[in-house]
Design a protein around this motif. Structure first.
Motif, PDB file in Angstrom:
ATOM      1  N   THR A 112       8.898 -10.657   4.742  1.00  0.00           N
ATOM      2  CA  THR A 112       7.466 -10.388   4.683  1.00  0.00           C
ATOM      3  C   THR A 112       7.243  -8.890   4.710  1.00  0.00           C
ATOM      4  N   LEU A 113       6.393  -8.402   3.821  1.00  0.00           N
ATOM      5  CA  LEU A 113       6.066  -6.985   3.809  1.00  0.00           C
ATOM      6  C   LEU A 113       5.231  -6.615   5.026  1.00  0.00           C
ATOM      7  N   THR A 114       5.573  -5.500   5.661  1.00  0.00           N
ATOM      8  CA  THR A 114       4.694  -4.941   6.686  1.00  0.00           C
ATOM      9  C   THR A 114       3.539  -4.232   5.989  1.00  0.00           C
ATOM     10  N   SER A 115       2.570  -3.784   6.776  1.00  0.00           N
ATOM     11  CA  SER A 115       1.456  -3.038   6.196  1.00  0.00           C
ATOM     12  C   SER A 115       1.961  -1.787   5.496  1.00  0.00           C
ATOM     13  N   ALA A 116       2.897  -1.090   6.129  1.00  0.00           N
ATOM     14  CA  ALA A 116       3.471   0.114   5.508  1.00  0.00           C
ATOM     15  C   ALA A 116       4.258  -0.250   4.257  1.00  0.00           C
ATOM     16  N   GLY A 117       4.967  -1.385   4.325  1.00  0.00           N
ATOM     17  CA  GLY A 117       5.752  -1.824   3.169  1.00  0.00           C
ATOM     18  C   GLY A 117       4.877  -2.184   1.989  1.00  0.00           C
ATOM     19  N   ARG A 118       3.752  -2.846   2.267  1.00  0.00           N
ATOM     20  CA  ARG A 118       2.832  -3.213   1.192  1.00  0.00           C
ATOM     21  C   ARG A 118       2.274  -1.961   0.506  1.00  0.00           C
ATOM     22  N   ASP A 119       1.854  -0.986   1.328  1.00  0.00           N
ATOM     23  CA  ASP A 119       1.302   0.249   0.773  1.00  0.00           C
ATOM     24  C   ASP A 119       2.353   0.998  -0.035  1.00  0.00           C
ATOM     25  N   PHE A 120       3.581   1.070   0.500  1.00  0.00           N
ATOM     26  CA  PHE A 120       4.655   1.778  -0.207  1.00  0.00           C
ATOM     27  C   PHE A 120       4.992   1.077  -1.514  1.00  0.00           C
ATOM     28  N   HIS A 121       5.018  -0.262  -1.490  1.00  0.00           N
ATOM     29  CA  HIS A 121       5.322  -1.016  -2.705  1.00  0.00           C
ATOM     30  C   HIS A 121       4.261  -0.788  -3.771  1.00  0.00           C
ATOM     31  N   GLU A 122       2.977  -0.808  -3.373  1.00  0.00           N
ATOM     32  CA  GLU A 122       1.899  -0.606  -4.336  1.00  0.00           C
ATOM     33  C   GLU A 122       1.983   0.772  -4.983  1.00  0.00           C
ATOM     34  N   ARG A 123       2.457   1.754  -4.208  1.00  0.00           N
ATOM     35  CA  ARG A 123       2.530   3.119  -4.726  1.00  0.00           C
ATOM     36  C   ARG A 123       3.742   3.362  -5.618  1.00  0.00           C
ATOM     37  N   CYS A 124       4.843   2.665  -5.344  1.00  0.00           N
ATOM     38  CA  CYS A 124       6.070   3.006  -6.063  1.00  0.00           C
ATOM     39  C   CYS A 124       6.522   1.966  -7.087  1.00  0.00           C
ATOM     40  N   ALA A 125       6.014   0.725  -7.007  1.00  0.00           N
ATOM     41  CA  ALA A 125       6.498  -0.319  -7.919  1.00  0.00           C
ATOM     42  C   ALA A 125       6.226   0.036  -9.372  1.00  0.00           C
ATOM     43  N   GLY A 126       5.015   0.540  -9.644  1.00  0.00           N
ATOM     44  CA  GLY A 126       4.679   0.909 -11.015  1.00  0.00           C
ATOM     45  C   GLY A 126       5.560   2.023 -11.537  1.00  0.00           C
TER      46      GLY A 126
END
Length: 300
Positions: A57-71
């Motif tokens: 499960t993504l943490t809050s920090a993980g979700r934000d980091f994923h949204e910023r770097c996945a693209g």
């Protein structure tokens, strides 16, 4: 300095939902993937994933980091694929979340045309009336009705609010007659989303712009618009349907409007995706298809 390979591994783990599957796709041992993720978390000073025996499960920090770097990661991969292929061409898998009855108003012919135009693209549709979590469910594009919450996703409205109305089959009207007033609906069978043993209130706007309410009931209920449509077609009662669901049946004479001076306003439809930056070409192409087809007014 962050290692871009570690970031790419993190993105792959999120999309696969497990270290084992990510390791298989990346061609490396699972313990190496786990170690690289721990190394990335240490460098960032933040926990990105909550690990359990059942799922990640993504943490809050993980979700934000994923949204910023996945693209950005997708953009780098896409750039490499395009260079290797000698040109820019949409390719890869696009996962689309939509309502269970999506293909009742989005012709499969459009999908066939899209796939014919983009032979390197694959489409995977996840159809459910539950709203998908774009990150956790690895969804590239979602088609959603209603207002868009402030979710951090990118949303583009396909069309605004539309007015639906009451309909019934000619056979039902012949057998029971047409109600002359809104309150007369209480004497009719209505197909609704409430249990047959209960009542539901319909709020409709009259010709003078005033919203009126009436309690209705019937012997058939269902939890999808298509179930209500089919019940109305079978003569089981009067239904309140969106225009996209009832239009073709009205045009074919299979359903007829009831109290057409009363309308029920429904929210519009939007296409939603996780990030605006560095969208894969295949995702951009599919969004362009949906926008072109569903913004053209064909449902009006």
């Amino acid at each position: 300095m962050l290692d871009l390979n570690d970031i790419a591994i993190f993105v792959q783990v999120v999309r696969c939902g497990s270290f084992a599957e990510a390791a298989r796709r990346l061609g490396m041992p699972s313990n190496t993937v786990s170690r690289r993720l721990q190394q990335l978390e240490a460098q960032l000073g933040a926990r990105l994933l909550q690990r359990s025996t059942r799922k990640l499960t993504l943490t809050s920090a993980g979700r934000d980091f994923h949204e910023r770097c996945a693209g950005a990661v997708d953009g780098l991969i896409e750039a490499g694929q395009a260079l290797a292929a000698g040109g820019q061409q949409p390719s890869g898998l696009v996962r689309v979340a939509a309502t269970a009855d999506f293909f009742d108003f989005f012709p499969m012919q459009w999908v066939a045309q899209f796939l014919a135009a983009h032979p390197l693209v694959r489409l995977d549709f996840v159809l459910s009336d539950e709203k998908a979590d774009l990150i956790a469910d690895q969804i590239d594009v979602a088609i959603r009705g209603g207002p868009l919450p402030d979710s951090g996703y990118v949303g583009r409205q396909l069309f605004g609010a539309r007015s639906g109305g009451l309909v019934a089959s000619p056979a039902y009207i012949a057998a029971r007659g047409a109600p002359g007033t809104l309150q007369a609906l209480t004497q009719h069978d209505c197909v609704t989303s409430a249990p047959p043993s209960g009542r539901i209130s319909w709020r409709l706007t009259g010709p003078d712009g005033v919203v009126e309410q009436v309690q209705v009931s019937g012997r058939f209920s269902g939890n999808t618009a298509q179930a209500l449509r089919k019940a109305a077609l079978a003569g089981l009662g009067i239904a309140l349907l969106p225009p996209a669901v009832a239009l073709r049946d009205i045009q074919a004479g299979l359903l007829v409007p009831v109290l057409p001076q009363y309308q029920h306003t429904r929210h519009g439809l939007s296409v939603v995706y996780p990030s605006r930056r560095h969208l894969p070409l295949a995702v951009s192409a599919f969004i362009a298809l949906v926008t072109e087809k569903m913004s053209s007014g064909w449902l009006s």
